[in-house]
Write a protein that holds these residues in place. Structure first.
Motif, PDB file in Angstrom:
ATOM      1  N   UNK A  83     -89.518  20.860 -46.082  1.00 26.80           N
ATOM      2  CA  UNK A  83     -89.481  21.006 -47.543  1.00 26.80           C
ATOM      3  C   UNK A  83     -89.617  22.451 -48.001  1.00 26.80           C
ATOM      4  N   UNK A  84     -90.403  23.246 -47.278  1.00 29.05           N
ATOM      5  CA  UNK A  84     -90.558  24.651 -47.647  1.00 29.05           C
ATOM      6  C   UNK A  84     -89.238  25.393 -47.478  1.00 29.05           C
ATOM      7  N   UNK A  85     -88.537  25.133 -46.368  1.00 28.12           N
ATOM      8  CA  UNK A  85     -87.242  25.776 -46.135  1.00 28.12           C
ATOM      9  C   UNK A  85     -86.231  25.332 -47.196  1.00 28.12           C
ATOM     10  N   UNK A  86     -86.237  24.042 -47.521  1.00 30.95           N
ATOM     11  CA  UNK A  86     -85.295  23.549 -48.529  1.00 30.95           C
ATOM     12  C   UNK A  86     -85.575  24.122 -49.904  1.00 30.95           C
ATOM     13  N   UNK A 143     -84.779  28.467 -49.100  1.00 32.96           N
ATOM     14  CA  UNK A 143     -83.474  28.929 -48.624  1.00 32.96           C
ATOM     15  C   UNK A 143     -82.391  28.943 -49.708  1.00 32.96           C
ATOM     16  N   UNK A 144     -82.221  27.858 -50.501  1.00 31.77           N
ATOM     17  CA  UNK A 144     -81.180  27.923 -51.542  1.00 31.77           C
ATOM     18  C   UNK A 144     -81.405  29.059 -52.534  1.00 31.77           C
ATOM     19  N   UNK A 145     -82.669  29.292 -52.920  1.00 32.40           N
ATOM     20  CA  UNK A 145     -82.945  30.388 -53.846  1.00 32.40           C
ATOM     21  C   UNK A 145     -82.618  31.735 -53.213  1.00 32.40           C
ATOM     22  N   UNK A 146     -82.916  31.869 -51.923  1.00 32.71           N
ATOM     23  CA  UNK A 146     -82.595  33.124 -51.243  1.00 32.71           C
ATOM     24  C   UNK A 146     -81.094  33.353 -51.177  1.00 32.71           C
ATOM     25  N   UNK A 147     -80.334  32.259 -51.082  1.00 36.66           N
ATOM     26  CA  UNK A 147     -78.861  32.370 -51.032  1.00 36.66           C
ATOM     27  C   UNK A 147     -78.228  32.380 -52.413  1.00 36.66           C
ATOM     28  N   UNK A 148     -79.043  32.302 -53.460  1.00 36.61           N
ATOM     29  CA  UNK A 148     -78.517  32.311 -54.823  1.00 36.61           C
ATOM     30  C   UNK A 148     -77.933  30.988 -55.268  1.00 36.61           C
ATOM     31  N   UNK A 181     -83.794  17.275 -56.349  1.00 37.25           N
ATOM     32  CA  UNK A 181     -82.762  17.321 -55.313  1.00 37.25           C
ATOM     33  C   UNK A 181     -83.358  17.711 -53.962  1.00 37.25           C
ATOM     34  N   UNK A 182     -84.294  18.658 -53.986  1.00 38.18           N
ATOM     35  CA  UNK A 182     -84.960  19.066 -52.744  1.00 38.18           C
ATOM     36  C   UNK A 182     -85.694  17.892 -52.119  1.00 38.18           C
ATOM     37  N   UNK A 183     -86.375  17.106 -52.950  1.00 37.71           N
ATOM     38  CA  UNK A 183     -87.108  15.953 -52.426  1.00 37.71           C
ATOM     39  C   UNK A 183     -86.168  14.927 -51.815  1.00 37.71           C
ATOM     40  N   UNK A 184     -85.044  14.667 -52.489  1.00 37.97           N
ATOM     41  CA  UNK A 184     -84.074  13.715 -51.948  1.00 37.97           C
ATOM     42  C   UNK A 184     -83.452  14.222 -50.651  1.00 37.97           C
TER      43      UNK A 184
END
Length: 358
Positions: free
Chosen positions: A298-301, A304-309, A316-319
């Motif tokens: 969950x931490x990576x999810x 990571x998207x925020x780091x990639x913009x 959505x992360x939870x799902x």
């Protein structure tokens, strides 16, 4: 080459049965311990302690307790969270009734109460097994959570029905409660986890561990060769419940800071079961690998998207987390039932043989 077995000769049975038959394994463990004891406390932030390091250790310990029962002794259990609750409430009562008690001693003693409850609910394992035993432990889950809610003495008649961790001091330093620092709590958790892991390694490699494995593989054949099934199964329940109870005390006192009865509900039991399955049943190291994956995913999810913009909301992360964990469970059950621990064993064998194909 990372692994070189040339020149490492074994001239006795004792050397052949050593914990680290290849010296590189001992070196790798030493590196991991240096990272855990020295490097991480120096570089980790408050976020890393509370989101990754402490929960990984606590979940690993809980999965280790479940693995003793299910992976080594072959007894299914779906009530792990309830036994964690027993340890948490027992530790709370010990601290409030005897405030002079050393907090670490209280945490370790709390597992004794969980072990007693585990043995009581493990008695049906003498007559039933498999799916029916899982249902019996599930009944223990419902009963114990109900007991946590209805027996007000457990939470000192608090109107909120929750237990609050007080400030606990040892050698002039707060190790639990609102004033305790995350670094101190991390060291306490790490010490207890290392202690119990060392104990489990010795137990599973000894006579008791071989007895559990024989009971797991074929209990009728084990009984025919003289193994006492009652002793084998009940000791597995006792030791497993003790470890799970200690992890429950750490869960509340060293991480959450407070707890309500529904904290120890069925989802927590399934999360620990998922850690054991993905990490690998019948493996000590697999519990840590599974916990790192389940806690870190969950931490990576989230990061990571925020780091990639890429904008992504929390729902959505939870799902995505649920979907990925479910897919991993199906994958490991079909492709590699022994989990991440077996994948590491295969990689290690390839490294030992490299550069030769076989």
């Amino acid at each position: 080459m990372l692994y070189r077995t040339a020149g490492q000769f074994k001239t006795s049975y004792r050397a052949d049965q050593a914990l680290f038959p290849v010296r590189h394994d001992a070196f790798l463990l030493g590196v991991i311990l240096v990272l855990a004891w020295v490097v991480f406390p120096l570089v980790a932030t408050e976020f890393a302690f509370q989101t990754l390091l402490i929960p990984v250790l606590i979940y690993s310990l809980a999965a280790l307790g479940l693995n003793i029962l299910t992976g080594y002794a072959g007894q299914l259990s779906l009530g792990t969270a309830a036994f964690m609750g027993v340890g948490a409430y027992a530790c709370y009562k010990l601290i409030t009734l005897m405030p002079w008690m050393n907090p670490i001693i209280a945490i370790l003693l709390s597992g004794v109460f969980s072990a007693g409850v585990g043995v009581a609910f493990g008695i049906p394992s003498l007559r039933i097994k498999g799916f029916y035993l899982a249902i019996a432990t599930l009944a223990a889950q419902f009963f114990l959570v109900w007991l946590f809610e209805k027996w007000s003495w457990l939470y000192n008649d608090n109107a909120s029905g929750a237990i609050q961790v007080p400030n606990l001091e040892m050698f002039g330093v707060y190790i639990a409660g609102p004033q305790a620092s995350s670094t101190i709590q991390y060291y306490v958790v790490l010490f207890i986890v290392c202690l119990l892991t060392w104990m489990c390694i010795n137990l599973t490699r000894g006579t008791l561990g071989r007895t559990w494995k024989a009971t797991r593989d074929m209990d009728i054949a084990a009984e025919l060769i003289g193994i006492n099934l009652m002793k084998s199964k009940l000791t597995a329940f006792a030791i497993s419940s003790y470890i799970v109870g200690v992890s429950g005390a750490l869960f509340v006192f060293m991480w959450r800071g407070a707890a309500e009865p529904n904290l120890f509900d069925i989802p927590l039991s399934f999360r620990i079961l998922f850690i054991a399955i993905i990490g690998g049943l019948g493996s000590i190291m697999g519990n840590y690998l599974g916990a790192i994956l389940i806690v870190g995913l969950p931490v990576v999810l989230n990061l990571l998207p925020n780091a990639l913009g890429i904008p992504i909301d929390s729902a959505t992360v939870e799902h995505l987390n649920i979907m990925i964990v479910g897919s991993l469970i199906i994958f490991f059950l079909i492709v590699e039932p022994h989990g991440l621990a077996q994948l590491w064993r295969l990689i290690r064998e390839k490294l030992i043989l490299w550069p030769f194909p076989h």
